[in-house]
Scaffold this active site. Structure first.
Site, PDB file in Angstrom:
ATOM      1  N   ALA A 535      -4.192  -2.436  -2.853  1.00  0.00           N
ATOM      2  CA  ALA A 535      -4.946  -1.955  -1.612  1.00  0.00           C
ATOM      3  C   ALA A 535      -5.810  -0.820  -1.828  1.00  0.00           C
ATOM      4  O   ALA A 535      -7.028  -0.708  -1.087  1.00  0.00           O
ATOM      5  CB  ALA A 535      -4.025  -1.671  -0.471  1.00  0.00           C
ATOM      6  N   GLU A 537      -7.525   0.214  -4.213  1.00  0.00           N
ATOM      7  CA  GLU A 537      -8.757   0.055  -5.084  1.00  0.00           C
ATOM      8  C   GLU A 537      -9.828  -0.291  -4.346  1.00  0.00           C
ATOM      9  O   GLU A 537     -10.425  -1.434  -4.865  1.00  0.00           O
ATOM     10  CB  GLU A 537      -8.307  -0.542  -6.334  1.00  0.00           C
ATOM     11  CG  GLU A 537      -7.256  -0.078  -7.045  1.00  0.00           C
ATOM     12  CD  GLU A 537      -6.386  -0.756  -7.766  1.00  0.00           C
ATOM     13  OE1 GLU A 537      -6.772  -1.879  -8.360  1.00  0.00           O
ATOM     14  OE2 GLU A 537      -5.255  -0.440  -8.764  1.00  0.00           O
ATOM     15  N   ARG A 591      -0.706   0.870  -1.912  1.00  0.00           N
ATOM     16  CA  ARG A 591      -1.066  -0.076  -3.172  1.00  0.00           C
ATOM     17  C   ARG A 591      -0.529  -1.446  -2.666  1.00  0.00           C
ATOM     18  O   ARG A 591      -0.986  -2.398  -3.170  1.00  0.00           O
ATOM     19  CB  ARG A 591      -0.213   0.657  -4.474  1.00  0.00           C
ATOM     20  CG  ARG A 591      -0.071  -0.269  -5.392  1.00  0.00           C
ATOM     21  CD  ARG A 591       0.787   0.422  -6.507  1.00  0.00           C
ATOM     22  NE  ARG A 591       1.098  -0.574  -7.679  1.00  0.00           N
ATOM     23  CZ  ARG A 591       0.615  -0.487  -8.717  1.00  0.00           C
ATOM     24  NH1 ARG A 591      -0.525   0.362  -9.053  1.00  0.00           N
ATOM     25  NH2 ARG A 591       0.838  -1.275  -9.997  1.00  0.00           N
ATOM     26  N   ASN A 610       0.728  -7.570  -7.977  1.00  0.00           N
ATOM     27  CA  ASN A 610       0.615  -7.679  -9.606  1.00  0.00           C
ATOM     28  C   ASN A 610       1.979  -7.581 -10.392  1.00  0.00           C
ATOM     29  O   ASN A 610       1.892  -7.481 -11.699  1.00  0.00           O
ATOM     30  CB  ASN A 610      -0.525  -6.774  -9.980  1.00  0.00           C
ATOM     31  CG  ASN A 610      -1.296  -7.347 -11.162  1.00  0.00           C
ATOM     32  OD1 ASN A 610      -1.635  -8.578 -11.159  1.00  0.00           O
ATOM     33  ND2 ASN A 610      -1.748  -6.170 -12.024  1.00  0.00           N
ATOM     34  N   ARG A 611       3.050  -7.777  -9.532  1.00  0.00           N
ATOM     35  CA  ARG A 611       4.353  -7.825 -10.299  1.00  0.00           C
ATOM     36  C   ARG A 611       5.043  -9.060  -9.688  1.00  0.00           C
ATOM     37  O   ARG A 611       6.265  -9.124 -10.202  1.00  0.00           O
ATOM     38  CB  ARG A 611       5.175  -6.560 -10.084  1.00  0.00           C
ATOM     39  CG  ARG A 611       4.417  -5.226 -10.641  1.00  0.00           C
ATOM     40  CD  ARG A 611       4.205  -5.283 -12.200  1.00  0.00           C
ATOM     41  NE  ARG A 611       3.825  -4.037 -12.737  1.00  0.00           N
ATOM     42  CZ  ARG A 611       2.545  -3.386 -12.765  1.00  0.00           C
ATOM     43  NH1 ARG A 611       1.608  -4.283 -12.205  1.00  0.00           N
ATOM     44  NH2 ARG A 611       2.455  -2.303 -13.144  1.00  0.00           N
ATOM     45  N   HIS A 663      -9.874  -4.602 -11.005  1.00  0.00           N
ATOM     46  CA  HIS A 663      -8.807  -3.535 -10.543  1.00  0.00           C
ATOM     47  C   HIS A 663      -9.496  -2.031 -10.716  1.00  0.00           C
ATOM     48  O   HIS A 663     -10.765  -1.902 -11.351  1.00  0.00           O
ATOM     49  CB  HIS A 663      -7.584  -3.444 -11.315  1.00  0.00           C
ATOM     50  CG  HIS A 663      -6.734  -4.645 -11.032  1.00  0.00           C
ATOM     51  ND1 HIS A 663      -5.567  -4.626 -10.256  1.00  0.00           N
ATOM     52  CD2 HIS A 663      -6.809  -5.773 -11.186  1.00  0.00           C
ATOM     53  CE1 HIS A 663      -4.873  -5.625 -10.199  1.00  0.00           C
ATOM     54  NE2 HIS A 663      -5.749  -6.561 -10.538  1.00  0.00           N
ATOM     55  N   TYR A 665      -8.165   2.382 -11.653  1.00  0.00           N
ATOM     56  CA  TYR A 665      -9.229   2.546 -12.333  1.00  0.00           C
ATOM     57  C   TYR A 665      -8.863   3.028 -13.830  1.00  0.00           C
ATOM     58  O   TYR A 665      -7.424   3.055 -14.069  1.00  0.00           O
ATOM     59  CB  TYR A 665      -9.994   3.717 -12.049  1.00  0.00           C
ATOM     60  CG  TYR A 665      -9.405   5.073 -11.732  1.00  0.00           C
ATOM     61  CD1 TYR A 665      -9.458   6.117 -12.906  1.00  0.00           C
ATOM     62  CD2 TYR A 665      -8.237   5.400 -10.887  1.00  0.00           C
ATOM     63  CE1 TYR A 665      -8.904   7.499 -12.850  1.00  0.00           C
ATOM     64  CE2 TYR A 665      -7.752   6.811 -10.898  1.00  0.00           C
ATOM     65  CZ  TYR A 665      -7.729   7.736 -11.830  1.00  0.00           C
ATOM     66  OH  TYR A 665      -7.339   8.751 -11.932  1.00  0.00           O
ATOM     67  N   GLU A 737     -10.341  -3.076 -15.430  1.00  0.00           N
ATOM     68  CA  GLU A 737      -9.937  -1.686 -14.901  1.00  0.00           C
ATOM     69  C   GLU A 737     -11.408  -0.833 -14.739  1.00  0.00           C
ATOM     70  O   GLU A 737     -11.683  -0.452 -15.701  1.00  0.00           O
ATOM     71  CB  GLU A 737      -9.044  -0.939 -15.416  1.00  0.00           C
ATOM     72  CG  GLU A 737      -7.752  -1.794 -15.493  1.00  0.00           C
ATOM     73  CD  GLU A 737      -6.788  -1.341 -14.381  1.00  0.00           C
ATOM     74  OE1 GLU A 737      -7.289  -0.658 -13.353  1.00  0.00           O
ATOM     75  OE2 GLU A 737      -5.810  -1.855 -14.106  1.00  0.00           O
TER      76      GLU A 737
END
Length: 775
Positions: A535, A537, A591, A610-611, A663, A665, A737
């Site tokens: 969230a 990013e 996040r 992302n998990r 994504h 960074y 990234e």
């Protein structure tokens, strides 16, 4: 147009200049000294006179604790002096810059919430021009009870206005209560208090009419207009006026040392133009003190009570200021008008009229800090030089430390957010391990508040139409992104197709945009791309939107990318989390998703999308704790957002060649695997694509990307979308990234969005060309 809106518009149009033009007080520190006895009191007073850059907060008699602000170039000498004299001290504020930034940002944000001409003096500080506009608006609202008169001009030709408030009964020559504020420029609470008094007498007249029955109130909210405006536009802690002096290097006079009664005493004032208590070359040589004098003389026969508002210290102070003797009997307004009264043997009359020569107010600190949850949080950059140090940092990431960028590569920096409660442990650990570490942000809360204020101001003054091309000068909401791709489908009906593919937990629509060349050929190969998994990013969906723009609006330049391939793009995966980060400063660093989970009686929100994928789900690098940022969810695909991505992947299995997820960074191009250090069978193809993107960016801009498998470049992170995409059949699966920037890393300023997204497109375009060449 009001001064408030004009000022905000100017700030928007000149934003890069305005944000950095004023003195930011970088590395200025605030110390607290412990002063014991008259000898140390005198010593501090001596230092104050000899060191104009040591900004002592007006030492008071019998005061045991004293604050002093020290610029970085004076820090070493100041500390050496304290040690030489064995004075106890502690650092109250490590770096004033974030607090100054935060106050300005939060002040702007709060002013935007109030509809002009109303003002909210309990929430925001107003400039001199805004205050004058407010004063000018009052006679129209209260024509029988209010009069505004200009008594003169400041040195820089700002009008100095005085407001008279009556009860409207028409009686003339009533006794007068005179109130002024902002004699010292940096004391922003002073004019706010004057404005609050005005509002109480006018807006709450029914509760206070007895105060106006036999008295008129004369109020001058801003005396030192030039200095006050200077604190808003440039130097927040400026104190004096702004008129030049005999020393070309030093500006301004202390207006409160410039009055013509007992002028020239060396104690408590100075003849040095560089000192903050410089009294001027002669009495009343400042136009501001002349105007205040003239106001007093104008009401001389009627003036029974004079109140001057200053800050700070919790004091009611009576004359005299030049001697320790007390004044007694009936007091007129000011000592220079009436002359001194009998110095001793005073007895107070039962119905005496009197004035307070000075009211010192301290209604809370004049620095507006960010909201509490991130107040005092810090960001450190740490660079491991050994494998043990790298392992130690990774261990911290599993123990509740929020690493906003993390790498296992030696000599490469990672960044971590450290809460006040973690600070001591963190410092002991990195210092004990002799690990290179640097404080890069001393107050995360202040940085977030500043970012939000700028964003809200921009949105107010330049609202989104929802049609046409999106600029690269702002971050967009989920709704604005959806409206944009819907509009593209209407404008380019032969080449652009928008489809609803799912809904978030909070029922926000999830849409894909499919971009073709319009030739009508079916079943072309596909490049599938998404953004906004995490969230906070914000630069991720911004970069995805730019890719959409290039493929649609700049079709001629990029037609070769669409000849044999369609692009299917999901701009924003984690719509709920992304929207949550835009609700306020407390949510900015969120996040995860937003589905609630309860564990051991505690409710925590969201899983790390992302998990959450069902490929080595909840193995190393993921957490089973619902309150952890890397929570894998109660089961694989527990989140409707990840289900949507999964279903898209499977629907494209026969055609999908490349999966690309954006994504931030860290300057990385990563490919599977993330669950193990082993490599996929075609890792050389993956490596070639990633290397092509990295080289294209470096050749074009000089920015260096590290590329390789996720686990070998960073750390194991099982259950990620790139691993699942490769597992689902995409030949190439890459996580990009983007570089970090801004005070946090996740917040590149809007002035740099264009730089970031155009650079990102260079890499994406090169990787797409390589994929088209290979497949």
């Amino acid at each position: 147009m009001s001064s408030l809106l004009l000022g905000l518009l100017t700030l928007l149009l000149l934003q890069p200049m305005v944000l950095f033009a004023w003195q930011d007080y970088k590395d200025y520190k605030l110390y607290e000294l412990k002063i014991e006895g008259a000898e140390e009191q005198n010593l501090v007073r001596k230092w104050s006179k000899e060191n104009p850059l040591w900004d002592f907060h007006e030492p008071k008699r019998n005061e045991s604790l004293l604050n002093v602000m020290i610029p970085p170039e004076e820090a070493k000498r100041f500390l050496e002096t304290l040690r030489n004299y064995h004075l106890e001290y502690k650092v109250l504020i490590e770096d004033l810059a974030p607090l100054v930034h935060a106050q300005r940002a939060e002040n702007l944000r709060k002013k935007l919430l109030i509809q002009w001409p109303h003002i909210d003096v309990l929430s925001a500080f107003y400039t001199h021009s805004e205050i004058n506009d407010y004063l000018d608006s009052l006679p129209e609202r209260f024509p029988k009870r209010v009069q505004v008169k200009q008594f003169g001009w400041s040195y820089e030709r700002r009008p100095l206005k005085v407001l008279t408030i009556t009860n409207g009964d028409g009686r003339r020559n009533k006794p007068v209560i005179l109130i002024d504020g902002t004699v010292h420029a940096r004391e922003w609470i002073s004019p706010s208090m004057a404005l609050y008094i005005i509002q109480q007498l006018l807006d709450n007249y029914g509760d206070n009419q007895e105060l106006l029955q036999d008295y008129d109130w004369v109020i001058m909210p801003v005396v030192n207009a030039d200095g006050y405006e200077y604190t808003h536009a440039d130097s927040r802690y400026w104190r004096k006026s702004r008129r030049s002096t005999s020393n070309p290097d030093c500006i301004g006079t202390d207006i409160n040392r410039n009055f013509g009664y007992e002028w020239g005493h060396d104690e408590g004032s100075s003849s040095d133009p560089c000192e903050p208590i410089y009294r001027g070359e002669r009495p009343f040589d400042q136009p501001e003190s002349q105007v205040l004098r003239d106001v007093m003389l104008h009401y001389k026969g009627r003036l029974n009570f004079y109140l001057s508002l200053h800050s700070y210290g919790n004091y009611f102070l009576l004359p005299w200021g030049y001697t320790r003797y007390y004044i007694c009997g009936q007091l007129t307004v000011s000592s220079y008008l009436s002359g001194p009264a009998h110095p001793r043997g005073c007895s107070v009359r039962a119905k005496m009229k009197f004035s307070l020569g000075l009211l010192v107010l301290f209604l809370g600190t004049t620095l507006v800090a960010a909201e509490q949850d991130y107040e005092g949080y810090r960001i450190y950059e740490v660079i491991p030089s050994t494998a043990d140090q790298a392992h130690l940092l990774h261990k911290l990431s599993l123990q509740g430390y929020d690493f906003i960028s993390e790498t296992r590569l030696l000599g490469h920096p990672s960044r971590v957010i450290v809460s006040p409660g973690q600070l001591e442990h963190f410092q002991q650990l990195v210092e004990g391990e002799k690990m290179t570490h640097t404080l890069v942000n001393s107050n995360l809360g202040a940085s977030i508040a500043e970012e939000f204020a700028q964003r809200q101001m921009q949105r107010l003054l330049a609202p989104i139409t929802g049609k046409g091309r999106l600029s690269t000068e702002r971050y967009y909401t989920h709704e604005e992104i959806i409206n944009y791709i819907d509009d593209l489908a209407k404008r380019f009906p032969r080449r652009v197709f928008v489809k609803t593919v799912g809904w978030s937990y909070e029922q926000r629509v999830l849409k894909t945009i499919t971009i073709t060349n319009g030739d009508g050929k079916a079943n072309k190969k596909v490049i599938f791309m998404d953004g906004g998994f995490h969230a906070r990013e914000w630069i991720s969906p911004a970069a995805v939107l730019y890719v959409i723009d290039q493929l649609v609006e700049q079709f001629e330049e990029n037609a070769h990318l669409l000849k044999d391939y369609d692009w299917v793009i999901l701009p924003l995966v984690n719509a709920d989390g992304y929207e949550h980060t835009q609700t306020g400063t407390l949510a900015r660093m969120w996040r995860k998703t937003r589905q609630p989970y309860t564990s051991a009686g505690q409710t925590c929100y969201g899983a790390d999308p992302n998990r959450n994928f069902d490929f080595h789900w909840n193995e190393e690098g993921a957490s089973s704790n619902p309150c952890a940022d890397t929570y894998a969810g109660p089961k694989a695909f527990s989140e409707p957002e990840t289900i949507t991505v999964r279903d898209l992947m499977h629907s494209l299995t026969d055609r999908g060649i490349m999966y690309l997820t954006i994504h931030s960074y860290g300057n990385y191009l990563l490919y599977p695997w993330g669950w193990t250090s082993d490599l996929p069978e075609n890792w050389e193809d993956l490596d070639a694509v990633a290397r092509t993107g990295a080289e294209a960016i470096e050749n074009a801009t000089g920015t260096v990307y590290t590329y390789g498998s996720s686990t070998n470049v960073l750390y194991i992170a099982a259950g990620a979308s790139d691993d699942y995409g490769y597992y689902a059949g995409f030949n190439v699966s890459i996580t990009m990234e983007l570089p970090g920037a801004g005070s946090i890393g996740f917040n590149p300023p809007v002035t740099r969005i264009d730089e970031f997204v155009t650079e990102t497109w260079i890499g994406i375009r090169a990787m797409a060309e390589k994929v088209i060449e290979m497949y």
